[in-house]
Each structure stands twice: as structure tokens, then as C-alpha cells.
Design a protein around this motif. Structure first.
Motif, PDB file in Angstrom:
ATOM      1  N   LYS A 127      52.573  57.958  12.588  1.00 37.56           N
ATOM      2  CA  LYS A 127      51.847  58.737  13.590  1.00 37.56           C
ATOM      3  C   LYS A 127      50.337  58.622  13.371  1.00 37.56           C
ATOM      4  O   LYS A 127      49.560  58.496  14.332  1.00 37.56           O
ATOM      5  CB  LYS A 127      52.271  60.204  13.530  1.00 37.56           C
ATOM      6  N   PHE A 178      49.330  55.263  14.497  1.00 38.01           N
ATOM      7  CA  PHE A 178      49.372  55.210  15.959  1.00 38.01           C
ATOM      8  C   PHE A 178      48.042  55.674  16.546  1.00 38.01           C
ATOM      9  O   PHE A 178      47.458  55.001  17.414  1.00 38.01           O
ATOM     10  CB  PHE A 178      50.509  56.084  16.476  1.00 38.01           C
ATOM     11  N   TYR A 179      47.558  56.811  16.082  1.00 36.62           N
ATOM     12  CA  TYR A 179      46.281  57.317  16.595  1.00 36.62           C
ATOM     13  C   TYR A 179      45.128  56.410  16.184  1.00 36.62           C
ATOM     14  O   TYR A 179      44.164  56.220  16.951  1.00 36.62           O
ATOM     15  CB  TYR A 179      46.034  58.739  16.097  1.00 36.62           C
ATOM     16  N   ARG A 226      42.815  63.307  21.232  1.00 37.87           N
ATOM     17  CA  ARG A 226      43.648  63.855  22.318  1.00 37.87           C
ATOM     18  C   ARG A 226      42.803  64.527  23.393  1.00 37.87           C
ATOM     19  O   ARG A 226      43.165  64.557  24.569  1.00 37.87           O
ATOM     20  CB  ARG A 226      44.674  64.843  21.744  1.00 37.87           C
ATOM     21  N   ILE A 231      42.418  63.754  15.234  1.00 35.84           N
ATOM     22  CA  ILE A 231      43.436  63.629  16.282  1.00 35.84           C
ATOM     23  C   ILE A 231      43.124  64.574  17.442  1.00 35.84           C
ATOM     24  O   ILE A 231      43.311  64.223  18.620  1.00 35.84           O
ATOM     25  CB  ILE A 231      44.831  63.911  15.700  1.00 35.84           C
ATOM     26  N   ASP A 283      48.828  67.964  17.214  1.00 37.13           N
ATOM     27  CA  ASP A 283      50.073  67.200  17.154  1.00 37.13           C
ATOM     28  C   ASP A 283      51.092  68.032  16.372  1.00 37.13           C
ATOM     29  O   ASP A 283      51.093  68.050  15.137  1.00 37.13           O
ATOM     30  CB  ASP A 283      49.847  65.850  16.466  1.00 37.13           C
ATOM     31  N   ILE A 290      57.382  59.041   9.482  1.00 36.68           N
ATOM     32  CA  ILE A 290      56.823  59.679  10.687  1.00 36.68           C
ATOM     33  C   ILE A 290      55.362  60.030  10.454  1.00 36.68           C
ATOM     34  O   ILE A 290      54.488  59.777  11.300  1.00 36.68           O
ATOM     35  CB  ILE A 290      57.632  60.934  11.058  1.00 36.68           C
ATOM     36  N   LEU A 334      54.272  67.730  15.958  1.00 32.65           N
ATOM     37  CA  LEU A 334      55.243  66.994  15.147  1.00 32.65           C
ATOM     38  C   LEU A 334      54.683  66.722  13.756  1.00 32.65           C
ATOM     39  O   LEU A 334      55.390  66.881  12.747  1.00 32.65           O
ATOM     40  CB  LEU A 334      55.611  65.674  15.823  1.00 32.65           C
ATOM     41  N   LEU A 335      53.406  66.335  13.672  1.00 32.24           N
ATOM     42  CA  LEU A 335      52.789  66.109  12.374  1.00 32.24           C
ATOM     43  C   LEU A 335      52.776  67.383  11.539  1.00 32.24           C
ATOM     44  O   LEU A 335      53.068  67.361  10.342  1.00 32.24           O
ATOM     45  CB  LEU A 335      51.359  65.587  12.553  1.00 32.24           C
TER      46      LEU A 335
END
Length: 401
Positions: A322, A325-326, A396, A392, A31, A318, A33-34
Motif C-alpha cells: 500500500k 502504491f501511493y 488523497r 498519504i 487510509d 498489505i 485499511l493501513l
């Protein structure tokens, strides 16, 4: 073998293509963005640490202005290396293995007890172990141990969560770890309690048992306070009582007990919308103790203003959302608990730090994640973040196609 032969050999080209394929797969499962948020927060931390610590470095340590900057840069580099190692070489199966879990828990209990008896007291809390001039806070890493341990406990019992008696043993382990930390570092103990509470909520335990757990937790807290009363003659330590009194009325004694919070509020109010400008803050020049550690957000607010404050809080949001979310998307209990635990670890520490310096809650002395100067806290966050990235990656790879 010549370089030309290596570059043009079929086997070599195949290996290179295979390496690039693996690399692209890793990137796809990462990820980005993370990772970007983690790096940006770390860079913001370096900038504000340098600004906040230039004068104290020279006045108090007789060192160069970049003393704390260099130290933090070393920890940031180590953090990135640790994340890369965890992401590439650690698998969830290792984190779940019984041998790893046993060694992790036993070593944690040992190091916390060692700190309790032989540690060094700093700012009223005996939670440091020093090796020469370098010190570590073992309690910072207990948060990760609690997350991983509870994740495996609930994962292994996921098909029979209504049988409460199977959790008695793990509950004793958690109480020992939490109580040991609370006696040394109340702020870190509060974070661990928040982590445990959030994990219980995410585990899916029947609600009728949650009330029993809350009651047991209240009884444990009462027991801790009772032991502290027998040990010291008061329910809370002197420095803890001082923080509560300061919270209730910081301006009653602005030159002693209320000195930190009073100057923190002044620094925040001076920032306005755009701030005074990087390096141009005044409160860090001897008015605000611990400006580069616990009160670094007050320096950031003064120099970057509301814009900087909202930017940093937005980045933190964020990061936390995030992870949640996961946690909510995965079907694997172990993955869900780990991600929820890391998210609450970050969120609780952010709340305790920001709430303390802005007089929303009493001061707890916990650092701001990834921004405050400090090796133990930064490396603890990095390890937790690296483990979250591993989880994560598995999600994914197998679940979010």
C-alpha cells in the motif's frame, strides 16, 4: 450559558457541524485499511509477547507474568498517540523546512556519537542509552532521519538530477550517519543501507550514476571494515563472526553458538499447519532465548502454525505494498521518496528478522516490526507510519480525487 442554550444556539450548532465536517474530511483522507493493519499487527504482538514472556518474567525478573505485556501496552498506547498527533498537527512543509532538517541531522549525529562513546553494550552491540531502568536505541530513529533528509535532498534537486556534483555534500552526511550506526548496530546499519539504495532507485537518478554510487558505497563499506580491523584486529567483531559461523553450520555447536537458531528452527517446525495453540508452545520455556523480542516469530509459528505465519506475512505485505502504491502514484518527489523509504524500512526489517530466525540469512538481531517487544523499535515504526499517513493524506486530498 445553559447547556440547552449551547446545544440549540445557532453559533454552537454551526461549530459542531463544522467540526463534524472536518472530521469526515479527515476520515476520507485517511487510509483506514493501513490503520487497521497497524492495529491488528500490534494486537497480535501483544498476544504473542504475553505468551512468550510469561515464564521469563517470573524466572529471570521475579516479576508478574504480565510484566512485558504491560510495558508493550504502554508503548502501543504511546505509538497511537504519536500517530494521532503527527497526523493532525504535522504538515509536509514542516518536514521539508531547512531549519527542521538541519536540527534533525545535527541532533542525530550528536546522539549517535554520544552512544558510541558513552552508550551501554547489550548483546555485543553498544547501541543503548539508559535512563534508570529504561533504555532507548537512538539508531532506531536514524532510519527516519535518513528517509526525510534524502527525500528533501532529491526533492530540492529534482530538476537537475544529472548533476552528480550537487550530491557530494548530502552523500557525506549519509556516510557519517550510516557508518556511525554500523559500528554500533550492524543490523540497523544494513537497514539504513537498504533504505538509501531504494531511495536512489525511486529518485530517478540516471542509471549511469547508480554504478558510481554503488562503487562509492562499496568503498565506504571497505573503509568501515578497514577501520574496524585497525580498531579490533579483525574485519568483523567477534559476535558478528560468530553469527556468520552459526549461519553456515548452526548444528555444529547447538549448545553454544548455534543454540538460538537451532531452537528457533525446532520451534518453527513444531508449529505444523495449525500450531500447538496459544500459550501451549514449549520452546519459549527456557529453550529459546529472546523469545519475546528477536525470536518472537518462532513462538508465533509454533503456537499459530502455518495459518498464523501466512496471516502475519499477508498483513505485512498489505502494509508495504500500500505504501509503495501511493509512492508510485504521486507526482511529488518528496512524497514519493518518503513513502518508498518507509516501505523499504518496514520490508528490510521484516526480511532481516524472518530471514535470520529461519536460517535464510545470518542473524542480525533486529526486531520484527510492531510485534517484537521493545519501545524504541515500536515508537520508531509508529513515527514512520504517522509520517506516511500525513503524506498519504496530502496525496488523497490533492492527487487521487
Amino acid at each position: 450559558m445553559s447547556l440547552w442554550t449551547f446545544l440549540n444556539g445557532g453559533d454552537s450548532l454551526g461549530r459542531i457541524n463544522q467540526w463534524f465536517t472536518r472530521f469526515k474530511t479527515h476520515i476520507k483522507q485517511l487510509d483506514l485499511l493501513l490503520v487497521l493493519v497497524y492495529i491488528v499487527l500490534s494486537l497480535i504482538g501483544l498476544v504473542v509477547i504475553y505468551s512468550a514472556s510469561m515464564v521469563p518474567s517470573q524466572r529471570l525478573l521475579d516479576a508478574t507474568p504480565d510484566h512485558y505485556l504491560i510495558r508493550q501496552l504502554i508503548f502501543v498506547t504511546l505509538g497511537l498517540i504519536i500517530i494521532a498527533i503527527i497526523y493532525n498537527f504535522i504538515r509536509p512543509s514542516l518536514l521539508q523546512s531547512s531549519n527542521f532538517q538541519m536540527v534533525m541531522v545535527l541532533f542525530s549525529i550528536f546522539i549517535i556519537l554520544y552512544t558510541f562513546f558513552f552508550g551501554t553494550e547489550v548483546n555485543g552491540e553498544k547501541n543503548w542509552i539508559y535512563f534508570g531502568s529504561m533504555g532507548i536505541q537512538p539508531s532506531e530513529f536514524v532510519k527516519i532521519v535518513v528517509i526525510l533528509y534524502l527525500a528533501q535532498v532529491f526533492h530540492s534537486r529534482r530538476n537537475n538530477l544529472s548533476s552528480i556534483d550537487q550530491f557530494y555534500g548530502p552523500a557525506v552526511v549519509i556516510v557519517i550517519l550510516t557508518a556511525s550506526v554500523v559500528f554500533q548496530d550492524f543490523g540497523t546499519g544494513a537497514i539504513i543501507i537498504a533504505i538509501v539504495g531504494a531511495i536512489i532507485m525511486f529518485s530517478g537518478i540516471p542509471f549511469k550514476y547508480i554504478a558510481s554510487i554503488i562503487g562509492a558505497g562499496a568503498a565506504a563499506i571497505a573503509a568501515i571494515l578497514g577501520v574496524n580491523y585497525l580498531r579490533t584486529g579483525q574485519l568483523l567483531d567477534t559476535y558478528q563472526m560468530g553469527r556468520i559461523q552459526t549461519f553456515l553450520n548452526p548444528f555444529e555447536d547447538p549448545l553454544f553458538q548455534g543454540y538460538q537458531i537451532t531452537n528457533s528452527l525446532i520451534a518453527i517446525s513444531r508449529g505444523g499447519f495449525t500450531g500447538s495453540g496459544i500459550g501451549d508452545g514449549i520452546m519459549k520455556l527456557g529453550y529459546l532465548p529472546e523469545a519475546h523480542t528477536d525470536f518472537i516469530f518462532a513462538v508465533l509459528a509454533e503456537e499459530f502454525g502455518l495459518i498464523g505465519v501466512l496471516t502475519v506475512i499477508g498483513l505485512f505485505m498489505i502494509l508495504v505494498f500500500k505504501l509503495l502504491f501511493y509512492a508510485l502514484r504521486t507526482q511529488v518527489m518528496f512524497y514519493r521518496i518518503v513513502l518508498a523509504g518507509v516501505a523499504i524500512y518496514f520490508a528490510a526489517q521484516i526480511f532481516l528478522n524472518l530471514g535470520g530466525i529461519s536460517k535464510v540469512i545470518p542473524l542480525t538481531g533486529v526486531p520484527l516490526p510492531l510485534i517484537s517487544a521493545g519501545g524504541s523499535s515500536y515508537l520508531s515504526f509508529s513515527i514512520a507510519f504517522g509520517i506516511a499517513l500525513v503524506i498519504i493524506k496530502e496525496i488523497r486530498k490533492h492527487e487521487l480525487k
